[in-house]
Design a protein around this motif. Structure first.
Motif, PDB file in Angstrom:
ATOM      1  N   ILE A  45      81.538  60.137  -4.391  1.00  0.00           N
ATOM      2  CA  ILE A  45      80.075  60.126  -4.410  1.00  0.00           C
ATOM      3  C   ILE A  45      79.585  59.099  -5.420  1.00  0.00           C
ATOM      4  CG2 ILE A  45      77.993  61.480  -4.851  1.00  0.00           C
ATOM      5  CD1 ILE A  45      79.424  62.363  -2.381  1.00  0.00           C
ATOM      6  N   GLY A  46      80.212  59.061  -6.578  1.00  0.00           N
ATOM      7  CA  GLY A  46      79.772  58.132  -7.607  1.00  0.00           C
ATOM      8  C   GLY A  46      80.916  57.663  -8.483  1.00  0.00           C
ATOM      9  N   ILE A  47      80.835  56.403  -8.913  1.00  0.00           N
ATOM     10  CA  ILE A  47      81.773  55.830  -9.874  1.00  0.00           C
ATOM     11  C   ILE A  47      80.966  55.241 -11.012  1.00  0.00           C
ATOM     12  CG2 ILE A  47      83.586  54.110 -10.282  1.00  0.00           C
ATOM     13  CD1 ILE A  47      84.178  54.172  -7.288  1.00  0.00           C
ATOM     14  N   ILE A  48      81.337  55.576 -12.232  1.00  0.00           N
ATOM     15  CA  ILE A  48      80.652  55.045 -13.409  1.00  0.00           C
ATOM     16  C   ILE A  48      81.670  54.381 -14.314  1.00  0.00           C
ATOM     17  CG2 ILE A  48      79.228  55.581 -15.425  1.00  0.00           C
ATOM     18  CD1 ILE A  48      79.399  58.103 -12.630  1.00  0.00           C
ATOM     19  N   ILE A  49      81.422  53.133 -14.674  1.00  0.00           N
ATOM     20  CA  ILE A  49      82.244  52.425 -15.652  1.00  0.00           C
ATOM     21  C   ILE A  49      81.376  52.182 -16.876  1.00  0.00           C
ATOM     22  CG2 ILE A  49      83.611  50.371 -16.174  1.00  0.00           C
ATOM     23  CD1 ILE A  49      84.129  50.024 -13.209  1.00  0.00           C
ATOM     24  N   THR A  50      81.683  52.857 -17.968  1.00  0.00           N
ATOM     25  CA  THR A  50      80.917  52.686 -19.198  1.00  0.00           C
ATOM     26  C   THR A  50      81.441  51.479 -19.962  1.00  0.00           C
ATOM     27  OG1 THR A  50      82.354  54.237 -20.382  1.00  0.00           O
ATOM     28  CG2 THR A  50      80.375  55.142 -19.353  1.00  0.00           C
ATOM     29  N   LEU A  51      80.515  50.765 -20.615  1.00  0.00           N
ATOM     30  CA  LEU A  51      80.852  49.491 -21.261  1.00  0.00           C
ATOM     31  C   LEU A  51      80.480  49.472 -22.737  1.00  0.00           C
ATOM     32  CD1 LEU A  51      79.431  47.239 -18.387  1.00  0.00           C
ATOM     33  CD2 LEU A  51      81.815  47.951 -18.705  1.00  0.00           C
TER      34      LEU A  51
ATOM     35  N   LEU B 277      76.493  50.137 -18.846  1.00  0.00           N
ATOM     36  CA  LEU B 277      77.360  50.644 -17.779  1.00  0.00           C
ATOM     37  C   LEU B 277      77.065  49.950 -16.464  1.00  0.00           C
ATOM     38  CD1 LEU B 277      75.573  52.604 -15.675  1.00  0.00           C
ATOM     39  CD2 LEU B 277      75.689  54.184 -17.591  1.00  0.00           C
ATOM     40  N   VAL B 278      78.015  50.079 -15.547  1.00  0.00           N
ATOM     41  CA  VAL B 278      77.792  49.751 -14.138  1.00  0.00           C
ATOM     42  C   VAL B 278      78.186  50.981 -13.344  1.00  0.00           C
ATOM     43  CG1 VAL B 278      78.127  47.265 -14.368  1.00  0.00           C
ATOM     44  CG2 VAL B 278      80.098  48.734 -13.890  1.00  0.00           C
ATOM     45  N   ALA B 279      77.508  51.216 -12.226  1.00  0.00           N
ATOM     46  CA  ALA B 279      77.770  52.424 -11.458  1.00  0.00           C
ATOM     47  C   ALA B 279      77.549  52.168  -9.977  1.00  0.00           C
ATOM     48  CB  ALA B 279      76.867  53.563 -11.932  1.00  0.00           C
ATOM     49  N   TRP B 280      78.221  52.973  -9.176  1.00  0.00           N
ATOM     50  CA  TRP B 280      78.141  52.882  -7.719  1.00  0.00           C
ATOM     51  C   TRP B 280      77.830  54.254  -7.158  1.00  0.00           C
ATOM     52  CZ3 TRP B 280      81.714  55.070  -4.067  1.00  0.00           C
ATOM     53  CH2 TRP B 280      81.599  54.588  -2.755  1.00  0.00           C
TER      54      TRP B 280
ATOM     55  N   GLY C 256      77.909  56.150  -3.782  1.00  0.00           N
ATOM     56  CA  GLY C 256      78.525  55.986  -2.486  1.00  0.00           C
ATOM     57  C   GLY C 256      77.663  56.296  -1.280  1.00  0.00           C
ATOM     58  N   PRO C 257      76.939  57.440  -1.249  1.00  0.00           N
ATOM     59  CA  PRO C 257      76.191  57.801  -0.042  1.00  0.00           C
ATOM     60  C   PRO C 257      75.206  56.726   0.418  1.00  0.00           C
ATOM     61  CG  PRO C 257      76.341  59.674  -1.509  1.00  0.00           C
ATOM     62  CD  PRO C 257      76.901  58.498  -2.260  1.00  0.00           C
ATOM     63  N   GLU C 258      74.619  55.999  -0.524  1.00  0.00           N
ATOM     64  CA  GLU C 258      73.644  54.974  -0.163  1.00  0.00           C
ATOM     65  C   GLU C 258      74.111  53.567  -0.532  1.00  0.00           C
ATOM     66  OE1 GLU C 258      69.621  56.009  -1.245  1.00  0.00           O
ATOM     67  OE2 GLU C 258      70.069  58.160  -1.092  1.00  0.00           O
ATOM     68  N   LYS C 259      75.397  53.461  -0.910  1.00  0.00           N
ATOM     69  CA  LYS C 259      76.026  52.168  -1.209  1.00  0.00           C
ATOM     70  C   LYS C 259      75.181  51.336  -2.183  1.00  0.00           C
ATOM     71  CE  LYS C 259      79.440  52.897   1.686  1.00  0.00           C
ATOM     72  NZ  LYS C 259      79.074  54.281   2.061  1.00  0.00           N
ATOM     73  N   ARG C 260      74.781  51.974  -3.275  1.00  0.00           N
ATOM     74  CA  ARG C 260      73.961  51.277  -4.263  1.00  0.00           C
ATOM     75  C   ARG C 260      74.748  51.047  -5.548  1.00  0.00           C
ATOM     76  NH1 ARG C 260      67.658  53.149  -3.923  1.00  0.00           N
ATOM     77  NH2 ARG C 260      67.528  53.312  -1.642  1.00  0.00           N
ATOM     78  N   VAL C 261      74.474  49.910  -6.171  1.00  0.00           N
ATOM     79  CA  VAL C 261      75.117  49.545  -7.432  1.00  0.00           C
ATOM     80  C   VAL C 261      74.035  49.446  -8.509  1.00  0.00           C
ATOM     81  CG1 VAL C 261      76.425  47.784  -8.678  1.00  0.00           C
ATOM     82  CG2 VAL C 261      77.003  48.325  -6.301  1.00  0.00           C
ATOM     83  N   TYR C 262      74.319  50.012  -9.677  1.00  0.00           N
ATOM     84  CA  TYR C 262      73.364  49.996 -10.783  1.00  0.00           C
ATOM     85  C   TYR C 262      74.009  49.389 -12.028  1.00  0.00           C
ATOM     86  CZ  TYR C 262      70.881  53.346  -7.845  1.00  0.00           C
ATOM     87  OH  TYR C 262      70.256  53.959  -6.792  1.00  0.00           O
ATOM     88  N   THR C 263      73.218  48.635 -12.756  1.00  0.00           N
ATOM     89  CA  THR C 263      73.630  48.100 -14.053  1.00  0.00           C
ATOM     90  C   THR C 263      72.589  48.527 -15.076  1.00  0.00           C
ATOM     91  OG1 THR C 263      74.672  46.176 -13.029  1.00  0.00           O
ATOM     92  CG2 THR C 263      74.180  46.031 -15.381  1.00  0.00           C
ATOM     93  N   LEU C 264      73.022  49.224 -16.117  1.00  0.00           N
ATOM     94  CA  LEU C 264      72.098  49.687 -17.149  1.00  0.00           C
ATOM     95  C   LEU C 264      72.568  49.220 -18.515  1.00  0.00           C
ATOM     96  CD1 LEU C 264      71.405  53.401 -16.105  1.00  0.00           C
ATOM     97  CD2 LEU C 264      69.931  51.423 -15.761  1.00  0.00           C
ATOM     98  N   PRO C 265      71.645  48.790 -19.367  1.00  0.00           N
ATOM     99  CA  PRO C 265      72.022  48.445 -20.734  1.00  0.00           C
ATOM    100  C   PRO C 265      72.230  49.700 -21.566  1.00  0.00           C
ATOM    101  CG  PRO C 265      69.661  48.257 -20.488  1.00  0.00           C
ATOM    102  CD  PRO C 265      70.209  48.600 -19.117  1.00  0.00           C
TER     103      PRO C 265
ATOM    104  N   GLN D  13      67.923  60.268  -8.057  1.00  0.00           N
ATOM    105  CA  GLN D  13      68.397  61.316  -8.961  1.00  0.00           C
ATOM    106  C   GLN D  13      69.673  60.881  -9.675  1.00  0.00           C
ATOM    107  OE1 GLN D  13      68.592  64.400  -6.000  1.00  0.00           O
ATOM    108  NE2 GLN D  13      66.728  65.392  -6.736  1.00  0.00           N
ATOM    109  N   PHE D  14      70.546  60.213  -8.957  1.00  0.00           N
ATOM    110  CA  PHE D  14      71.765  59.680  -9.566  1.00  0.00           C
ATOM    111  C   PHE D  14      71.406  58.721 -10.693  1.00  0.00           C
ATOM    112  CE2 PHE D  14      75.095  56.336  -9.596  1.00  0.00           C
ATOM    113  CZ  PHE D  14      76.213  57.106  -9.865  1.00  0.00           C
TER     114      PHE D  14
END
Length: 351
Positions: free
Chosen positions: A224-230, A235-238, A240-249, A301-302
């Motif tokens: 459902i979700g993958i989070i890579i903390t930096l 972080l960057v996150a994915w 899955g259900p809506e195939k969205r990628v997020y980048t947050l400072p 919500q994610f």
């Protein structure tokens, strides 16, 4: 609707902190300016963080008689400790932590102790006590090979599964069946090592966080979700259900101690997801049609859960005693991640 229950199958450690000029080199002897002992372990830290975020959490693990005070402490923080077993066989796990005065970074040595004594029968007995579909289970990699077996038990009962694959090990893909994981949380180093295990490739050049996220999402499309903390880079996150990628400072605060920041992030993230699940069960119009999972989350919500967690992690590194103060952070629904200082947070004292 019943509020989701969160089960944390995880480590409980006695953390011993040494303030040192720098992380010790091979063959070097240095003097510590300060020594501190605290309750710790990734599992225990995450349970406390979940409780502080206002969710119902049960911790499952083992301690020795030397760790009874940690059980009492966790109970005071509103963690349900009915399933913490006291063992006569070994002492409580230990973490020897060097805190660098030069960089404020840390280096950690782990002694598993009682953390490796939890067995499958004990886990089954816990799960039989009213846990099932709609509830959550959280895992790290500090309770040995049994972690993967317990994760499978949880998935078979319909619990949502969260794996914080830390600390990374050479056989983690054999310990845990990643096709049974709903949410995966790793830092960049762990993501790189996981990449090497999955693709059996010795990476000679450093992969970017985006490349790692893309590779992991392709390797585990069922997540459902993958989070890579930096760390300080956010972080960057994915999703899955809506195939969205997020980048947050990162949420910028004064750096004091990085120990436990990842656990604070995981705890608040899971608690926020569970709250959103309950909202969605009360309002079927919010259910994402792109997934058959019982998690029932939307991309918005994610993202909001990521924001709440990243604020909690930012506050965690700014305090030596976080997450040891008994309060629940009230994260504003709207905030600017670029703010140089955190907004004012309300703190509700737990009586």
């Amino acid at each position: 609707m019943v509020e989701p229950k969160i089960l944390v199958f995880g480590s409980i450690n006695i953390d011993e902190f040494f303030d040192v000029p720098h992380i010790v080199f091979s063959g070097e002897t240095i003097t510590s300016a300060k020594y501190t002992q605290k309750a710790g372990g990734k599992g225990a830290n995450q349970s406390v963080a979940i409780a502080k975020a206002g969710a119902r959490v049960w911790h499952v693990g083992k301690i020795g008689h030397d760790g009874i005070w940690i059980k009492q402490y966790m109970e005071n923080q509103l963690v349900n400790v009915d399933h913490i077993i006291i063992s006569k066989e070994q002492p409580t796990g230990r973490a020897i932590i060097q805190l660098s005065q030069e960089t404020r970074d840390n280096a950690i040595i782990l002694l598993p102790g009682t953390n490796y004594l939890l067995n499958e029968i004990e886990a089954q007995e816990v799960l039989a006590q009213g846990f099932g579909k709609g509830d959550w289970s959280v895992f790290q990699n500090e309770i040995g090979l049994i972690g993967g077996k317990i994760l499978k038990l949880c998935k078979n009962l319909g619990l949502t599964t969260v794996l914080n694959a830390a600390p990374i090990s050479e056989n983690i893909t054999k310990t845990f069946s990643f096709d049974l994981v709903d949410y995966l949380i790793v830092n960049k180093l762990e993501a790189t090592q996981l990449y090497r295990q999955i693709f059996t490739i010795n990476v000679t050049s450093e992969l970017s966080s985006s490349e790692l996220l893309d590779a992991l999402s392709n390797a585990f499309p069922q997540l459902i979700g993958i989070i890579i903390t930096l760390g300080s880079d956010g972080l960057v996150a994915w999703f899955g259900p809506e195939k969205r990628v997020y980048t947050l400072p990162a949420f910028k605060t004064t750096l004091c101690d990085t120990t436990g920041a990842g656990d604070a992030f995981t705890g608040y993230f899971v608690a926020s997801l569970a709250r959103n699940q309950l909202k969605n069960e009360k309002n079927s119009g919010l259910i994402s049609v792109d997934t058959e999972s019982s998690i029932l989350l939307t991309a918005e919500q994610f993202l909001n859960s990521l924001k709440e967690a990243i604020v909690a992690a930012g506050l965690a590194v700014s305090k030596h005693d976080y997450p040891y103060k008994p309060h629940i952070l009230k994260i504003p629904s709207q905030f600017d991640l670029s703010l140089p200082c955190p907004p004012k947070f309300l703190e509700k004292k737990i009586l």
